[in-house]
Scaffold this motif. Sequence first.
Motif, PDB file in Angstrom:
ATOM      1  N   ARG A  88       0.867  -1.183   0.000  1.00 38.79           N
ATOM      2  CA  ARG A  88       0.000   0.000   0.000  1.00 38.79           C
ATOM      3  C   ARG A  88       0.896   1.223   0.000  1.00 38.79           C
ATOM      4  N   ASP A  89       0.711   2.077  -0.986  1.00 37.43           N
ATOM      5  CA  ASP A  89       1.484   3.312  -1.100  1.00 37.43           C
ATOM      6  C   ASP A  89       0.693   4.466  -0.499  1.00 37.43           C
ATOM      7  N   TYR A  90       1.399   5.368   0.181  1.00 36.57           N
ATOM      8  CA  TYR A  90       0.755   6.539   0.773  1.00 36.57           C
ATOM      9  C   TYR A  90       1.794   7.645   0.917  1.00 36.57           C
ATOM     10  N   ASN A  96       6.789  10.002  -0.241  1.00 37.25           N
ATOM     11  CA  ASN A  96       6.127   8.770  -0.657  1.00 37.25           C
ATOM     12  C   ASN A  96       6.621   7.622   0.206  1.00 37.25           C
ATOM     13  N   ARG A  97       5.690   6.838   0.699  1.00 38.42           N
ATOM     14  CA  ARG A  97       6.016   5.682   1.529  1.00 38.42           C
ATOM     15  C   ARG A  97       5.195   4.488   1.076  1.00 38.42           C
ATOM     16  N   SER A  98       5.605   3.330   1.528  1.00 35.43           N
ATOM     17  CA  SER A  98       4.818   2.124   1.244  1.00 35.43           C
ATOM     18  C   SER A  98       4.908   1.184   2.433  1.00 35.43           C
ATOM     19  N   LEU A  99       3.887   0.341   2.553  1.00 32.44           N
ATOM     20  CA  LEU A  99       3.915  -0.643   3.614  1.00 32.44           C
ATOM     21  C   LEU A  99       3.323  -1.941   3.083  1.00 32.44           C
TER      22      LEU A  99
END
Length: 152
Positions: A88-90, A96-99
């Motif tokens: 999931r990108d946010y 920009n980050r992802s988890l």
Amino acid sequence: MAVGETPVTLVGTVLSELSTRKVGDSGHHVVSFWVRSNERRRDRETDEWVDGRQLTVRVTCWRRLAETVGESLVKGDPVIASGKLYTRDYQQDGQNRSLVELEAYAIGPNLSRCDVVVRRRGRPEQPVPLWEEAGEGEVSRALSPGEGMSAA
């Protein structure tokens, strides 16, 4: 299952408190929490168990699964979770980050690390385990199909 989904089974420990909420007008339940899986391996030089790599994944449960998970699990519980894995990108603070997230379709306790009593919704009574039925000196017997079980 949709084309391109990544099905995964994760074995680990509930790392956080469970976050529960209802979504939209539908009132669907959602529960989210973190699970950590720790690799353990034997060090050949010291002949001792040591910690290896770790994987931390956000787990999300929807609807009825969310309700039962919310009633059943707490931080520290050993679990086995199956579902579809995705990133999931946010954005946070302009970056920009992802988890990595697991949308679970099944979760259960890891019985190699705990013991549980299973309760099914709508079950009128709990069956007595065979080892409690047998008196001293009795030999336990195998159940015939359907014996000792009630319909759910």
